[in-house]
Scaffold this motif. Structure first.
Motif, PDB file in Angstrom:
ATOM      1  N   VAL A  59     -20.127  35.053 -23.611  1.00  0.00           N
ATOM      2  CA  VAL A  59     -19.031  35.724 -23.660  1.00  0.00           C
ATOM      3  C   VAL A  59     -18.235  34.280 -23.484  1.00  0.00           C
ATOM      4  N   SER A  60     -17.028  33.972 -23.473  1.00  0.00           N
ATOM      5  CA  SER A  60     -16.214  32.683 -23.461  1.00  0.00           C
ATOM      6  C   SER A  60     -15.593  32.871 -22.395  1.00  0.00           C
ATOM      7  N   LEU A  61     -15.083  32.147 -21.573  1.00  0.00           N
ATOM      8  CA  LEU A  61     -14.511  31.765 -20.379  1.00  0.00           C
ATOM      9  C   LEU A  61     -13.047  32.252 -20.405  1.00  0.00           C
ATOM     10  N   PHE A  62     -12.493  31.909 -22.099  1.00  0.00           N
ATOM     11  CA  PHE A  62     -11.377  32.178 -22.748  1.00  0.00           C
ATOM     12  C   PHE A  62     -11.166  33.462 -23.679  1.00  0.00           C
ATOM     13  N   LYS A  63     -10.385  34.274 -23.096  1.00  0.00           N
ATOM     14  CA  LYS A  63      -9.666  35.316 -23.786  1.00  0.00           C
ATOM     15  C   LYS A  63      -8.857  35.303 -24.659  1.00  0.00           C
ATOM     16  N   GLU A  64      -7.661  34.794 -24.473  1.00  0.00           N
ATOM     17  CA  GLU A  64      -6.730  34.290 -25.090  1.00  0.00           C
ATOM     18  C   GLU A  64      -5.890  33.319 -25.274  1.00  0.00           C
ATOM     19  N   SER A  65      -5.398  32.119 -25.936  1.00  0.00           N
ATOM     20  CA  SER A  65      -4.886  31.557 -25.908  1.00  0.00           C
ATOM     21  C   SER A  65      -2.872  31.281 -26.245  1.00  0.00           C
ATOM     22  N   SER A  66      -1.907  30.777 -25.681  1.00  0.00           N
ATOM     23  CA  SER A  66      -0.737  30.547 -26.091  1.00  0.00           C
ATOM     24  C   SER A  66      -0.210  28.855 -26.193  1.00  0.00           C
ATOM     25  N   GLU A  67      -0.643  28.784 -27.127  1.00  0.00           N
ATOM     26  CA  GLU A  67      -0.764  26.675 -27.613  1.00  0.00           C
ATOM     27  C   GLU A  67       1.137  26.032 -27.901  1.00  0.00           C
ATOM     28  N   ASN A 112      -2.330  21.801 -24.729  1.00  0.00           N
ATOM     29  CA  ASN A 112      -1.704  21.733 -23.650  1.00  0.00           C
ATOM     30  C   ASN A 112      -0.707  23.837 -23.673  1.00  0.00           C
ATOM     31  N   GLY A 113      -0.590  24.666 -22.699  1.00  0.00           N
ATOM     32  CA  GLY A 113      -0.205  25.997 -23.193  1.00  0.00           C
ATOM     33  C   GLY A 113      -0.959  26.592 -21.867  1.00  0.00           C
ATOM     34  N   GLU A 114      -1.250  28.600 -22.449  1.00  0.00           N
ATOM     35  CA  GLU A 114      -1.962  28.907 -21.417  1.00  0.00           C
ATOM     36  C   GLU A 114      -2.720  30.005 -22.038  1.00  0.00           C
ATOM     37  N   LEU A 115      -3.773  29.711 -21.531  1.00  0.00           N
ATOM     38  CA  LEU A 115      -4.720  30.610 -21.260  1.00  0.00           C
ATOM     39  C   LEU A 115      -5.161  31.706 -21.255  1.00  0.00           C
ATOM     40  N   GLU A 152     -16.760  13.386 -11.039  1.00  0.00           N
ATOM     41  CA  GLU A 152     -15.927  14.805 -11.556  1.00  0.00           C
ATOM     42  C   GLU A 152     -15.757  13.974 -13.592  1.00  0.00           C
ATOM     43  N   GLU A 153     -16.621  13.661 -13.578  1.00  0.00           N
ATOM     44  CA  GLU A 153     -16.487  14.040 -15.712  1.00  0.00           C
ATOM     45  C   GLU A 153     -17.175  15.395 -15.188  1.00  0.00           C
ATOM     46  N   ASP A 154     -18.385  15.573 -14.862  1.00  0.00           N
ATOM     47  CA  ASP A 154     -19.261  17.154 -14.662  1.00  0.00           C
ATOM     48  C   ASP A 154     -18.341  17.881 -14.314  1.00  0.00           C
ATOM     49  N   PHE A 155     -17.461  17.813 -13.859  1.00  0.00           N
ATOM     50  CA  PHE A 155     -17.026  18.760 -13.532  1.00  0.00           C
ATOM     51  C   PHE A 155     -14.984  19.744 -14.614  1.00  0.00           C
ATOM     52  N   LYS A 156     -15.637  19.068 -15.601  1.00  0.00           N
ATOM     53  CA  LYS A 156     -13.770  18.350 -16.169  1.00  0.00           C
ATOM     54  C   LYS A 156     -14.300  20.199 -17.234  1.00  0.00           C
ATOM     55  N   VAL A 157     -12.982  21.022 -16.967  1.00  0.00           N
ATOM     56  CA  VAL A 157     -13.219  22.016 -17.743  1.00  0.00           C
ATOM     57  C   VAL A 157     -12.269  21.819 -19.179  1.00  0.00           C
ATOM     58  N   GLU A 158     -13.001  21.396 -20.483  1.00  0.00           N
ATOM     59  CA  GLU A 158     -12.345  21.186 -21.850  1.00  0.00           C
ATOM     60  C   GLU A 158     -11.751  22.857 -21.895  1.00  0.00           C
ATOM     61  N   THR A 159     -10.369  23.364 -22.576  1.00  0.00           N
ATOM     62  CA  THR A 159      -9.531  23.360 -23.588  1.00  0.00           C
ATOM     63  C   THR A 159      -9.404  23.881 -24.243  1.00  0.00           C
ATOM     64  N   PRO A 160      -9.706  24.897 -25.038  1.00  0.00           N
ATOM     65  CA  PRO A 160      -9.307  25.011 -26.464  1.00  0.00           C
ATOM     66  C   PRO A 160      -8.150  24.551 -27.410  1.00  0.00           C
ATOM     67  N   ILE A 161      -7.422  24.683 -26.144  1.00  0.00           N
ATOM     68  CA  ILE A 161      -5.854  24.525 -27.038  1.00  0.00           C
ATOM     69  C   ILE A 161      -5.338  22.958 -25.814  1.00  0.00           C
ATOM     70  N   ILE A 189      -4.327  34.044 -15.742  1.00  0.00           N
ATOM     71  CA  ILE A 189      -3.550  33.244 -16.448  1.00  0.00           C
ATOM     72  C   ILE A 189      -3.562  31.724 -15.838  1.00  0.00           C
ATOM     73  N   ILE A 190      -4.040  31.153 -16.834  1.00  0.00           N
ATOM     74  CA  ILE A 190      -4.542  29.463 -16.020  1.00  0.00           C
ATOM     75  C   ILE A 190      -3.765  28.121 -17.420  1.00  0.00           C
ATOM     76  N   LYS A 191      -3.286  27.514 -16.905  1.00  0.00           N
ATOM     77  CA  LYS A 191      -2.499  26.138 -18.337  1.00  0.00           C
ATOM     78  C   LYS A 191      -3.291  25.195 -18.344  1.00  0.00           C
ATOM     79  N   ALA A 192      -3.510  24.663 -19.888  1.00  0.00           N
ATOM     80  CA  ALA A 192      -3.930  23.670 -20.193  1.00  0.00           C
ATOM     81  C   ALA A 192      -3.024  22.206 -20.017  1.00  0.00           C
ATOM     82  N   LEU A 193      -3.765  21.387 -19.853  1.00  0.00           N
ATOM     83  CA  LEU A 193      -3.255  20.339 -19.907  1.00  0.00           C
ATOM     84  C   LEU A 193      -4.142  19.193 -20.029  1.00  0.00           C
ATOM     85  N   ASN A 194      -3.416  19.169 -21.478  1.00  0.00           N
ATOM     86  CA  ASN A 194      -4.038  17.007 -21.860  1.00  0.00           C
ATOM     87  C   ASN A 194      -5.566  17.758 -22.084  1.00  0.00           C
TER      88      ASN A 194
END
Length: 592
Positions: free
Chosen positions: A583-591, A400-403, A389-398, A423-428
């Motif tokens: 290019v980055s997976l993440f275009k914009e973020s809203s923390e 919590n919030g939306e990306l 499972e650890e190999d499939f965790k996608v870490e986010t630049p924020i 738009i996908i949420k980031a949690l922890n």
């Protein structure tokens, strides 16, 4: 004078006049010696065959294809295409080269086969550069120089990294092409230039690349042919609009038919013969359909000893019972019969049920321990441990919030993708992708060089549940996994790792289909009918999970091809194909 064979009472295709003539055909020393009727008292034969008024045409010639796309080895591929009338192919072995470099190419060249298999030197290994993808092999001008001496090597394989070609004078690809121009003046240089036009296309051709096999539009056909480019039309380019244009403008000197990629499960039912039949059904005359599958491909590759039925030419030919239906009775190579319908009826490809192939892993072990064939290391090329499972965790630049995330949108009838966003949420600090109705795609470096991995989000005509994994990932062939949940992604990926490469589909924790490809993670040396049965199960499982595409396997495998528009993924990251940028997976973020 006594010859080896005379075929009497036959309608012979004459390539020069593009018509059939009633004649007898005499063959000696593997070559045609006489076509006509006026030989009584001058020629006799050791063997006389009555053609019963059937049709004789040259053996089919496919000048752009990849044996590895059939996921088999040259000897098995050769046996598989003979019943379909194919007697010569020009293979571009850039898949095996991406895994093993020159050693992989030489392993293929050294294989024995019943048809003539010539090779193009892979020009783009990797397809882009080490900056954008990790491969097992690398081809530079040094390796190209080593391969030029082999008689089976007759062209430079498809040039994919167009940006390096047209913008960097001293790039690897330009050094390769300059070497070819010095050493082999008339060597065909094959291209790969989808959606390239205008000045970019002109520069591409100016550098020396004057053939293209990629998906065509009416506009691209007109522009490329008007600029002197030879087109190799694969099935996905055979639209009604395209074929009508080629026919109405009498462009038969400027194109041929090619297969490019034919999976093992499809290979058992047809190859280039299916495209010839399709061309006829689309309004191309029988004579011209034969012409562009025999004569023009031979001329493109400088194979002046074949592709026609004429004195002194190689006696590779097909006897057809029906031209319009392309119904093959027998196939001859060098004047010797290598397939006869009456003798082979009922002894062709067996319909193997997947349950009958459950001992496939034991078959692989037997193959590994054989001394002959491919080197042992070819069967142990996947340098990955089991994933969790650890190999499939996608870490986010924020935290919590939306990306806003980039998505690779898969379309139904093409291997191209379009870039979208979601738009996908980031949690922890983790991306909650499973809640958005999209799929996660991950590429793991499998050569033990960098241990890198990259994440992407996929949408469109793909699986709606479960997961699919493969090491047959264009062209770098790292491990690629796509899924709707982590549990199934782990199951599919580990099945592929345990099989030492291949394809696997999983759902609800169970493996629905598995096709081991233990040689370099991309090919198998089991009988083609066994491999075909496995791939049918893969295709069936992908469809069951909702993958909606005319070629599910190839659609998935090309999501990792960083020279095919528009957004693709490698172990290095998401690639904007036109810009040739990561290019980055993440275009914009809203923390928050």
């Amino acid at each position: 004078m006594e010859v080896e064979l005379i075929v009497k009472n036959i309608k012979v295709y004459n390539s020069y006049f593009k018509k059939f003539i009633n004649a007898d055909v005499a063959i000696m020393d593997g070559k045609f010696i006489y076509i006509g009727k006026e030989y009584e008292g001058k020629l006799s034969a050791k063997e006389v065959v009555d053609g019963h008024g059937n049709y004789m045409i040259p053996g089919l010639i496919d000048i752009h294809m990849h044996i590895e796309s059939s996921m088999t080895i040259p000897s098995e591929f050769s046996k598989a295409v003979i019943p379909h009338g194919v007697t010569t192919v020009v293979a571009d072995p850039h898949e095996i080269a991406n895994v093993f470099g020159v050693e992989g190419i030489m392993a293929f060249i050294s294989e024995e086969e019943k048809i003539d298999i010539f090779y193009g030197i892979p020009s783009s290994v990797p397809s882009t550069s080490k900056e954008f993808e990790t491969t097992g092999g690398f081809i530079s001008d040094k390796e190209v120089g080593e391969l030029l001496v082999y008689p089976k090597v007759i062209c430079l394989g498809e040039v994919m990294n167009f940006k390096d070609l047209i913008e960097e004078d001293d790039s690897n690809i330009n050094r390769i092409i300059n070497l070819i121009k010095r050493e082999k003046h008339n060597f065909p240089i094959e291209g790969h230039c989808p959606k390239i036009e205008g000045l970019d296309l002109a520069m591409y051709i100016y550098r020396g690349v004057d053939g293209d096999h990629t998906q065509q539009s009416l506009k691209s056909i007109e522009e490329k042919i008007s600029n002197g480019m030879f087109l190799e039309m694969q099935e996905k380019s055979m639209s009604e609009e395209n074929m009508n244009y080629l026919r109405d403008n009498n462009l038969y000197e400027h194109f041929c038919l090619v297969t490019d990629d034919v999976m093992a499960d499809k290979l058992t039912s047809g190859h280039l013969n299916k495209l010839v039949k399709k061309a006829m059904d689309m309004g191309i005359s029988e004579e011209n359909a034969i012409y562009v599958s025999t004569y023009t491909p031979a001329r493109r590759m400088g194979l002046l000893d074949r592709g026609v039925i004429a004195p002194g030419k190689m006696a590779d030919f097909i006897l057809l019972e029906d031209v319009k239906e392309f119904k093959i009775h027998s196939v001859y190579k060098n004047g010797k019969v290598i397939y006869n319908k009456e003798e082979c009826e009922g002894n062709g490809y067996s319909q193997i049920n997947s349950k009958e192939v459950i001992n496939i892993k034991e078959t692989i072990k037997v193959k590994e321990n054989k001394k002959e064939g491919f080197p042992r290391k070819f069967y142990n090329s996947i340098k990955l441990n089991s994933l969790n499972e650890e190999d499939f965790k996608v870490e986010t630049p924020i935290l919590n919030g939306e990306l806003i995330c980039r998505t690779m949108n898969v379309e139904q009838d093409t291997t191209f993708t379009e870039e979208g966003e979601v738009i996908i949420k980031a949690l922890n600090g983790e991306l909650q992708w499973e809640t958005k109705g999209c799929a996660l795609i991950v590429v793991f470096e499998r050569y033990g060089k960098t241990k890198g991995k990259a994440f992407g989000i996929v949408d469109g005509n793909i699986i709606k549940e479960g997961a699919v994994a493969t090491t047959w990932a264009h062209d770098h062939h790292n491990l690629m996994v796509m899924g709707r949940n982590v549990k199934d992604m782990i199951a599919a990926a580990n099945e592929v790792i345990n099989c030492k490469g291949g394809y696997a589909v999983a759902n609800k924790g169970h493996i629905l289909g598995s096709a081991p490809l233990p040689i370099g993670g991309i090919v198998s040396d089991v009988p083609i009918e066994v491999l075909g049965a496995q791939l049918k199960e893969i295709r069936k499982a992908m469809k069951k999970l909702g993958y909606d595409h005319k070629n599910e396997i190839m659609s998935f495998s090309t999501l990792s091809l960083p020279v095919s528009p528009a957004l693709k993924i490698t172990d290095k990251g998401l690639i904007d194909v036109k810009k040739q940028e990561i290019v980055s997976l993440f275009k914009e973020s809203s923390e928050r």
